[in-house]
Write a protein that holds these residues in place. Sequence first.
Motif: not given
Length: 440
Positions: A268-277
């Motif tokens: 969950p955290k990494d998917v969100k972070a990649l979207i934000k990047t």
Amino acid sequence: MNIVIVGTGYVGLVSGTCFAEMGVNVTCVDVNCEKIEALQHGNIPIYEPGLDELVLRNYREGRLCFTTDLASCLDDAEIVFSAVGTPPDEDGSADLKYVLEVARSVGKNINKYIVLVTKSTVPVGTAQKVKSTIQEELDKRGVNIPFDVASNPEFLKEGAAIKDFMSPDRVVVGVESERAKELMTKLYRPFLLNNFRVIFTDIPSAEMIKYAANSMLATRISFMNDIANLCELVGADVNMVRKGIGADSRIGNKFLYPGCGYGGSCFPKDVKALIKTAEKNNYEMKVLKTVEEVNEQQKAILFHKLSIYYRSELKGKTIALWGLAFKPETDDMREATSLVIIEKLLHAGCNVRVYDPVAMEECQRRLGNKVIYAADIYDTVLNADALLLLTEWKQFRMPVWEIVKKKMNHPLVIDGRNIYDAQEMQNIGIAYMCIGRNVK
């Protein structure tokens, strides 16, 4: 070889312990005095099969030690790993304050060349921020001390972390100098001797690899959940579909199991972070946004099945849950489906009875006395109007269904991981529902 691991959370403690097991002298550093004191007394703060034994043995034999004082370790260290937390910020991006604090402390205290290696999962471009932070501190001191930064993302699965570390699919190391590459090659030589793949890349690529890998796996899970939900509507069996597409060598059979959603500290955290990047770089990750949306919907699917079965009349019903952790062999409940289900059940006026082999204490820390904590799997279903399986622990795979049926007020099982046999349930007289199959 002497190395330092900063951060004694899941990644730091497992990595430090496994390096020590390979013969490296490891000092684990943490600002949490209570955690360090506990580790010095042999108390392990996380649940991971086999970790206790490795920590105790390497601590006893002097290859593994624990301290709160990073400055005191740096003169002897050749490599410093930063394994501190990168929690999601309010906007979903990774919070780098702890990573940069480590860089700042290194810049303030080094007196000779070292390589600072980021082990934490961080967005592309973090290494440059780390490098700039160290250089700022060196400039403040008026000294010219050479150093390198590197990226060495972890690919540890909770519940199998020691095996993953000691027998990795691959080790990814991002470097920008031959000196750093030579030092990291020396550290990982035991893995090279065993023919494990050590892949050297540039640093931005190494940073991206971790996010891309987790996002791909999350995508496969959400895709199969989407397919499973459609299978129910059209009369197909998702288990047969999964086997059919998994037999294609271009696809393979990993991460094609439908269920009630993924959770944990990574996906969950990494998917969100990649979207934000992507957003920060004026790009939209349309596929990953849908992956995230499908997963959030899937976490509620067992509640929806239960609600349909009882025609939304759930108030006063007793609902039993087997499994609280987001996956077996861990007590981690971060982003767990159980939290979503429990919230919905309580809001609907249900009495909730729960059991998990290791996550009961974590659940109590999070939820207090909002739910009833059962003594074992059979106590969980006492007077229950439905049993929901959320986590596929081995202990849940072969219960004595006659006992379960006898203890329940109404024999209904909703299987969120598709581990039970529908025909067996029918023969016993238990109403059975699962994911992606129209069972009768």
